[in-house]
Motif scaffolding. Structure first.
Motif, PDB file in Angstrom:
ATOM      1  N   ILE A 125      -2.662   4.540  -5.462  1.00 38.93           N
ATOM      2  CA  ILE A 125      -3.685   4.031  -4.234  1.00 38.93           C
ATOM      3  C   ILE A 125      -4.370   2.817  -4.754  1.00 38.93           C
ATOM      4  O   ILE A 125      -4.893   1.927  -4.040  1.00 38.93           O
TER       5      ILE A 125
ATOM      6  N   GLY B 173      -2.434  -0.171  -5.617  1.00 35.34           N
ATOM      7  CA  GLY B 173      -2.223  -0.750  -4.265  1.00 35.34           C
ATOM      8  C   GLY B 173      -3.307  -1.827  -3.584  1.00 35.34           C
ATOM      9  O   GLY B 173      -3.017  -2.794  -3.009  1.00 35.34           O
ATOM     10  N   HIS B 174      -4.586  -1.096  -3.475  1.00 36.17           N
ATOM     11  CA  HIS B 174      -5.561  -1.920  -2.695  1.00 36.17           C
ATOM     12  C   HIS B 174      -6.099  -3.043  -3.674  1.00 36.17           C
ATOM     13  O   HIS B 174      -6.277  -3.817  -3.208  1.00 36.17           O
TER      14      HIS B 174
ATOM     15  N   ARG C 212       0.926   7.740  -6.855  1.00 39.61           N
ATOM     16  CA  ARG C 212      -0.011   8.732  -6.408  1.00 39.61           C
ATOM     17  C   ARG C 212      -1.553   8.314  -6.327  1.00 39.61           C
ATOM     18  O   ARG C 212      -1.794   7.339  -5.836  1.00 39.61           O
ATOM     19  N   GLY C 213      -2.405   8.993  -7.252  1.00 40.38           N
ATOM     20  CA  GLY C 213      -3.926   8.657  -7.045  1.00 40.38           C
ATOM     21  C   GLY C 213      -4.175   7.165  -7.555  1.00 40.38           C
ATOM     22  O   GLY C 213      -4.792   6.389  -6.944  1.00 40.38           O
TER      23      GLY C 213
ATOM     24  N   ALA D 280       1.080   3.811  -3.112  1.00 40.86           N
ATOM     25  CA  ALA D 280       0.565   5.254  -3.112  1.00 40.86           C
ATOM     26  C   ALA D 280       1.670   6.148  -3.313  1.00 40.86           C
ATOM     27  O   ALA D 280       1.424   7.335  -3.939  1.00 40.86           O
TER      28      ALA D 280
ATOM     29  N   LEU E 170      -6.395   2.290   4.362  1.00 44.85           N
ATOM     30  CA  LEU E 170      -6.712   3.647   3.719  1.00 44.85           C
ATOM     31  C   LEU E 170      -5.901   4.587   4.349  1.00 44.85           C
ATOM     32  O   LEU E 170      -5.276   5.591   3.476  1.00 44.85           O
TER      33      LEU E 170
ATOM     34  N   ARG F  79       0.664   8.960   0.100  1.00 45.58           N
ATOM     35  CA  ARG F  79       0.179   9.959  -1.087  1.00 45.58           C
ATOM     36  C   ARG F  79       0.672  11.392  -0.610  1.00 45.58           C
ATOM     37  O   ARG F  79       1.063  12.232  -1.612  1.00 45.58           O
TER      38      ARG F  79
ATOM     39  N   THR G 111       0.792  -1.152   0.090  1.00 42.53           N
ATOM     40  CA  THR G 111      -0.122   0.056  -0.070  1.00 42.53           C
ATOM     41  C   THR G 111       1.008   1.154  -0.145  1.00 42.53           C
ATOM     42  O   THR G 111       0.479   2.235  -0.707  1.00 42.53           O
TER      43      THR G 111
ATOM     44  N   ASN H 122      -8.612  -3.289   3.462  1.00 42.31           N
ATOM     45  CA  ASN H 122      -8.479  -2.176   2.620  1.00 42.31           C
ATOM     46  C   ASN H 122      -8.849  -0.859   3.373  1.00 42.31           C
ATOM     47  O   ASN H 122      -8.057   0.166   3.045  1.00 42.31           O
TER      48      ASN H 122
ATOM     49  N   ALA I 133      -2.298   4.536   2.985  1.00 41.22           N
ATOM     50  CA  ALA I 133      -2.246   5.049   1.649  1.00 41.22           C
ATOM     51  C   ALA I 133      -2.415   6.677   1.480  1.00 41.22           C
ATOM     52  O   ALA I 133      -1.609   7.083   0.866  1.00 41.22           O
ATOM     53  N   ILE I 134      -3.251   7.298   2.141  1.00 40.40           N
ATOM     54  CA  ILE I 134      -3.448   8.768   2.116  1.00 40.40           C
ATOM     55  C   ILE I 134      -2.136   9.437   2.720  1.00 40.40           C
ATOM     56  O   ILE I 134      -1.771  10.355   2.261  1.00 40.40           O
TER      57      ILE I 134
END
Length: 134
Positions: A58, A61-62, A54-55, A50, A112, A119, A46, A108, A115-116
């Protein structure tokens, strides 16, 4: 003491011992069913996806974590079926797929925030403006 569960090696500590977790909430039980090594793998997939993608990373990765979870669960069911005293459960039917889908959503959702965070780190470490040479 180490034992095999869901296709991965898990620690036989009281937190991971699935026979003794009857009072544990169901969703927490699902999240603890994977070993720390599997969770570290999920976190690395993840975070790297990310940060690098980037977007779209994410999402990629999920999806990669979802496939890893499906593979772990399929390996676990196959190892249970291969045992001599298999009584018909667990089995790979629609209930198995629904259970895997629920577990994918739970894992997931737990990943999250990672991941954020990665990012945002990728936005800080990359140059904001690149001037083309012309």
């Amino acid at each position: 003491m180490v034992r095999f569960h869901r296709g991965v090696v898990v620690n036989a500590s009281p937190l991971c011992d699935l026979e003794q977790t009857t009072s544990m909430p169901w969703m927490l039980h699902q999240l603890l069913s994977y070993s720390p090594i599997a969770w570290l793998t999920f976190l690395c997939i993840t975070a790297i996806a990310a940060f690098a993608g980037r977007g779209w990373g994410i999402i990629a990765g999920h999806v990669a974590v979802a496939f890893a979870e499906l593979w772990f669960d399929a390996q676990w069911v196959q190892s249970e079926i291969a045992e001599l005293d298999w009584d018909g459960t667990p089995d790979q039917d629609i209930v198995f797929l629904v259970g895997v889908a629920i577990r994918v959503v739970l894992v997931n959702a737990a990943l999250l925030p990672v991941a954020i965070l990665f990012r945002r780190l990728s936005l800080r470490w990359r140059p904001r403006s690149v001037h083309p040479v012309a």
